[in-house]
Design a protein around this motif. Structure first.
Motif, mmCIF file in Angstrom:
data_model
loop_
_atom_site.group_PDB
_atom_site.id
_atom_site.type_symbol
_atom_site.label_atom_id
_atom_site.label_comp_id
_atom_site.label_asym_id
_atom_site.label_seq_id
_atom_site.Cartn_x
_atom_site.Cartn_y
_atom_site.Cartn_z
ATOM 1 N N UNK A 118 14.328 87.526 35.015
ATOM 2 C CA UNK A 118 15.280 87.123 36.049
ATOM 3 C C UNK A 118 15.508 85.619 35.954
ATOM 4 N N UNK A 119 16.781 85.218 35.885
ATOM 5 C CA UNK A 119 17.158 83.814 35.938
ATOM 6 C C UNK A 119 18.163 83.642 37.068
ATOM 7 N N UNK A 120 18.542 82.404 37.322
ATOM 8 C CA UNK A 120 19.501 82.130 38.386
ATOM 9 C C UNK A 120 20.845 82.811 38.126
ATOM 10 N N UNK A 121 21.165 83.041 36.843
ATOM 11 C CA UNK A 121 22.450 83.661 36.522
ATOM 12 C C UNK A 121 22.536 85.112 36.988
ATOM 13 N N UNK A 122 21.390 85.774 37.153
ATOM 14 C CA UNK A 122 21.419 87.198 37.523
ATOM 15 C C UNK A 122 22.011 87.407 38.923
ATOM 16 N N UNK A 123 21.478 86.770 39.981
ATOM 17 C CA UNK A 123 22.109 86.958 41.293
ATOM 18 C C UNK A 123 23.529 86.400 41.362
ATOM 19 N N UNK A 124 23.811 85.324 40.611
ATOM 20 C CA UNK A 124 25.170 84.774 40.604
ATOM 21 C C UNK A 124 26.134 85.770 39.983
ATOM 22 N N UNK A 125 25.780 86.309 38.811
ATOM 23 C CA UNK A 125 26.654 87.276 38.150
ATOM 24 C C UNK A 125 26.818 88.540 38.999
ATOM 25 N N UNK A 126 25.747 88.941 39.680
ATOM 26 C CA UNK A 126 25.836 90.111 40.545
ATOM 27 C C UNK A 126 26.825 89.874 41.683
ATOM 28 N N UNK A 127 26.752 88.700 42.306
ATOM 29 C CA UNK A 127 27.672 88.389 43.402
ATOM 30 C C UNK A 127 29.113 88.335 42.909
ATOM 31 N N UNK A 128 29.334 87.672 41.771
ATOM 32 C CA UNK A 128 30.693 87.572 41.231
ATOM 33 C C UNK A 128 31.224 88.941 40.827
ATOM 34 N N UNK A 129 30.381 89.721 40.153
ATOM 35 C CA UNK A 129 30.820 91.041 39.709
ATOM 36 C C UNK A 129 31.131 91.968 40.873
ATOM 37 N N UNK A 130 30.278 91.961 41.890
ATOM 38 C CA UNK A 130 30.524 92.811 43.056
ATOM 39 C C UNK A 130 31.831 92.430 43.750
ATOM 40 N N UNK A 131 32.051 91.119 43.936
ATOM 41 C CA UNK A 131 33.266 90.669 44.615
ATOM 42 C C UNK A 131 34.509 91.061 43.827
ATOM 43 N N UNK A 132 34.458 90.916 42.517
ATOM 44 C CA UNK A 132 35.627 91.215 41.684
ATOM 45 C C UNK A 132 35.913 92.720 41.643
ATOM 46 N N UNK A 133 34.870 93.497 41.343
ATOM 47 C CA UNK A 133 35.064 94.947 41.213
ATOM 48 C C UNK A 133 35.497 95.559 42.542
ATOM 49 N N UNK A 134 34.861 95.129 43.653
ATOM 50 C CA UNK A 134 35.233 95.682 44.959
ATOM 51 C C UNK A 134 36.674 95.360 45.305
#
Length: 820
Positions: free
Chosen positions: A255-271
């Motif tokens: 786990x790195x800082x990019x994991x929660x960031x990418x998750x937040x960005x991906x969720x916002x975009x896909x939703x």
């Protein structure tokens, strides 16, 4: 402009489409009807109208080369390729060997946070030959040590490439080009993100102000699709490093800082895309393109500012290759009246060689002026911009630039052994120690990110039970606001700015945590000769023949000490010397014309009394030595010493004097300076014992010295500073080195250290307080995602700006200490 109907949707074989994935975003193709776009001479499948529109928008703007670039470096797993610098023949130029072990310093690109550094270290340490891999996050340096030779470098480079990092030797042009390329990429991503953010926020603001209420659902849907196209460009280009970093970490099960960031960005975009595709957005459902673009822009802005600080720090490290000239002009005696001249490499010069340096050229090694006079620039070592005059008999350091005139000089030390040559090793040691002592957050980073994800998951489950329609928004806001960017920036930003402030006054850190250890000191212990006083050049032979001067000059050849330099400046011709041996803190011994001589303290030379004694080995004598000559040296206080000691007293520290000189002379200096605590006739071991007594009394000690006999005390003190040291032993032993022989650098360093401690504590308090206060607000549903993005980034920028104010603190200290 092309319309969406410019290319009619066509059917494609479902199996091939599914195998390829969407040409634009890479997501799987939904079963059934497949949309295609004309690319690469073929019909490429896309998963939805949003990706289709994004493709045409990029094409119409002339940006369709993006897809080719993406194939090379974005959105795909890194290929394990071996770069050209990693070939054993080339890599051998950058490797330092120590017996059976080899060391290499690499510049890394692709580091995002402390967990990325951990990933690089652990990935390399699994290689059989690698003994140690340490990443210095503040300067993006990787320090490697392994058993073997340059043949191991290709495997190291291949492993780094497989982990997704770009690397190049830190001292090479490739490393500079790597930084320039990363700068250009970062600036392009930030620029695109800023442009997209402005456009989407302009459309969103109109919606917030209810200016679009009169629009038909179809027109509202069109505006939302416009936002989707812009957001797609941002996600696939500007936000690509976050997704790449997250994928790289997950492949390694980390786990790195990019994991929660990418998750937040991906969720916002896909939703948001799903709400658009199902028509719910046109009916009033909220999409998250505004939060998505703001979060991305602010993250990129913070990382760009941090990267600039890192690069500034890395590029300010002078190397031997940077400071030495490419060639030197050596003078050879010939049969004619004029000396023969030959062009050689600086490293081919030897002590005793005569060289000629003209205006505009750099001095290739430590030398003594024989003929001519000139003004020299020494700012690379001392931090002083004012030109310094030099004439016959004056010592000139390597790397000094001649501004006017022509100098004929005699080489005193090879280029590989002078004070300039110590800089790369000194700075590398600072980086390595800095990497070994990371802040607390860096050590618990992976656990913190896991906790962050669990908090977001818990918030989602809670709101699914309370108000399901708000659950997604609250999870998104929690992921964004819990990002510990500010906390992770606090320590490296402050350390880096503090080190830069010191460099302006010619100070270099030998260890990464030197400033933090300097701040709480309670007593400064000072050496005398060379630190508080300096020889006036007036040596007097009070006993013995005049021929003794030539013997002393020979014995003191190539020795770095103020008294030795006074003997070296004598006009007599020195005979050859062999078996030269320095006894630290006592004197020097050597063989001249078949006879063994000693020069130094009376006891060392087998004599009584005071002064500097020259004696010859005499087996028939009771002491084994017979007196040849006795010398007395004159010394004077350095002009800045009273002002520097007054500044130290004003800072609340106590002072002490330790010297190897005769107690009577030490007492005289102590009385003149008002020092109550002093000790004379102190050997190097005696200095260590005195420091031990101070430590036992609960004192925190800073030791300041400059000579070879100070090296043990410099290494044994709690924190130490070598003042204007030309001795490599003193430089290697000290925590800090001042290449400016000015005692005012000591209160300056102490002032910077205390300002750093104060600003570091404030940064950590602010960053931790922000996270502690903001996360509960997000979980409670009181913070929207876009507001969370704004708060998170403003918190990081506040930390960076506050750390930068340390430079202003340094300016104020410099103005106070160097009023003239």
């Amino acid at each position: 402009m092309n319309t969406l109907s410019a290319t009619a949707p066509s059917k494609a074989p479902p199996c091939s489409a599914a195998a390829e994935g969407c040409y634009h975003c890479g997501l799987p193709i939904p079963p059934g009807q497949v949309l295609t776009v004309p690319a690469e001479g073929d019909a490429k499948p896309v998963c939805c109208h949003g990706c289709e529109a994004a493709y045409y928008w990029l094409k119409d703007q002339g940006l369709d080369r993006y897809y080719a670039l993406r194939e090379q470096g974005l959105g795909h797993a890194a290929k394990a390729e071996v770069p050209a610098w990693a070939s054993p023949e080339v890599a051998a130029r950058y490797i330092t060997k120590d017996g059976e072990e080899a060391e290499l310093v690499l510049a890394l690109s692709g580091l995002r946070c402390a967990a990325c550094a951990w990933l690089a270290e652990k990935g390399l340490e699994t290689l059989p030959a690698v003994q140690q891999a340490q990443v210095q996050l503040a300067t993006e340096r990787l320090h490697l040590r392994w058993t073997g030779d340059e043949s191991a470098v290709p495997a190291i480079a291949e492993r780094l490439s497989a982990l997704g990092f770009e690397a190049a030797p830190a001292r090479s042009e490739a490393a500079a080009e790597l930084r320039r390329r990363e700068h250009r990429k970062g600036l392009a991503r930030l620029g695109i993100a800023a442009l997209v953010t402005m456009q989407i926020m302009m459309l969103s603001l109109a919606d917030y102000l209810d200016l679009l209420s009169d629009l038909t659902p179809a027109f509202r849907q069109l505006l939302l699709w416009a936002q989707a196209v812009l957001a797609t460009v941002l996600v696939t280009f500007s936000a690509a490093p976050f997704f790449q970093g997250a994928w790289r970490a997950l492949k390694q099960q980390q786990l790195t800082m990019d994991v929660p960031i990418a998750l937040a960005l991906g969720l916002a975009y896909v939703a948001s895309i799903m709400l658009l595709a199902t028509g719910k957005a046109a009916q009033g459902a909220h999409v998250y393109f505004d939060s998505l673009v703001m979060f991305t822009f602010f993250l990129l802005a913070g990382r760009y500012a941090e990267a600039q600080l890192r690069h500034q720090f890395a590029e300010s490290d002078p190397t031997l290759e940077d400071l030495l000239p490419l060639t030197a002009l050596r003078l050879r005696r010939s049969g004619t009246e004029e000396d023969a001249r030959e062009t050689v490499h600086p490293l081919d010069l030897s002590p005793g060689d005569r060289i000629l340096v003209s205006a505009g050229q750099s001095v290739p090694c430590e030398a003594i002026v024989q003929e001519g006079s000139a003004a020299l620039r020494l700012d690379h070592l001392t931090g002083e911009a004012e030109p310094q005059p030099r004439g016959p008999g004056d010592a000139v350091p390597a790397g000094a630039t001649v501004l006017d005139g022509v100098l004929t000089m005699t080489v005193r030390q090879p280029a590989s052994e002078g004070s300039l040559a110590a800089l790369p090793a000194l700075l590398a040691r600072a980086r390595q120690s800095q990497a070994g002592e990371r802040p607390l957050l860096d050590r618990i980073a992976r656990h913190f990110f896991a906790f962050q994800l669990l908090v977001a998951l818990g918030a989602g489950l809670l709101w699914l039970a309370l108000a399901p329609e708000r659950a997604f928004e609250i999870v998104l806001a929690t992921l964004i606001i819990a990002c510990p960017c500010a906390l992770s920036l606090a320590t490296p930003a402050a350390r880096t700015t503090g080190a830069l402030a010191l460099r302006q006054q010619g100070l270099r850190l030998g260890r990464g945590d030197s400033l933090e250890r300097l701040a709480p000191i309670t007593r400064v212990v000072l050496d005398k000769t060379g630190t508080l006083t300096e020889p006036t050049g007036a040596l007097t032979c009070v006993e013995g023949p005049a021929s003794a001067w030539a013997l002393t000059k020979a014995l003191e050849r190539d020795i770095d000490h103020p008294l030795a330099r006074a003997f070296q400046a004598r006009p007599e011709a020195a005979p050859p010397v062999s078996a030269q041996r320095v006894v630290v803190g006592q004197g020097v011994e050597g063989c001249i014309d078949g006879h063994t001589y000693r020069l130094g303290r009376p006891r060392f030379a087998g004599a009584e009394g005071t002064g500097v004694v020259l004696s010859q080995a005499a087996p028939q004598s009771p002491s084994g030595w017979t007196l040849v000559a006795r010398f007395q040296s004159q010394e004077a206080l350095r002009p800045e010493v009273p002002e520097a000691l007054a500044a130290l007293r004003a800072q609340g520290v106590k002072l002490a004097l330790l010297s190897g000189d005769h107690p009577d002379r030490v007492a005289a200096v102590a009385r003149e300076l008002g020092l109550e605590t002093w000790e004379g006739d102190a050997t190097p071991e005696g200095k260590l014992e005195a420091l031990g007594r101070f430590h036992a009394a609960g004192e925190r000690i800073l030791y300041v010295g400059d000579g070879l006999n100070d090296a043990p005390a410099l290494g044994g003190a709690g924190v130490s500073l070598a003042l204007g040291a030309e001795s490599r032993f003193a430089q290697d032993a000290a925590d800090m080195v001042s290449f400016r022989r000015d005692l005012r650098t000591v209160p300056y360093a102490l002032g910077v250290a205390r300002c750093l401690r104060r600003r570091l504590h404030r940064n950590l308090l602010w960053a931790a307080g922000y996270n502690v206060a903001a996360v509960p607000l997000a979980v409670a549903g009181l913070v929207t995602p876009w507001l969370a993005a704004l708060g998170m980034t403003l918190s990081s920028l506040i930390v960076l700006v506050h750390a930068q104010r340390l430079a202003q603190d340094g300016d104020r200290l410099r103005e106070a200490l160097w009023k003239a």
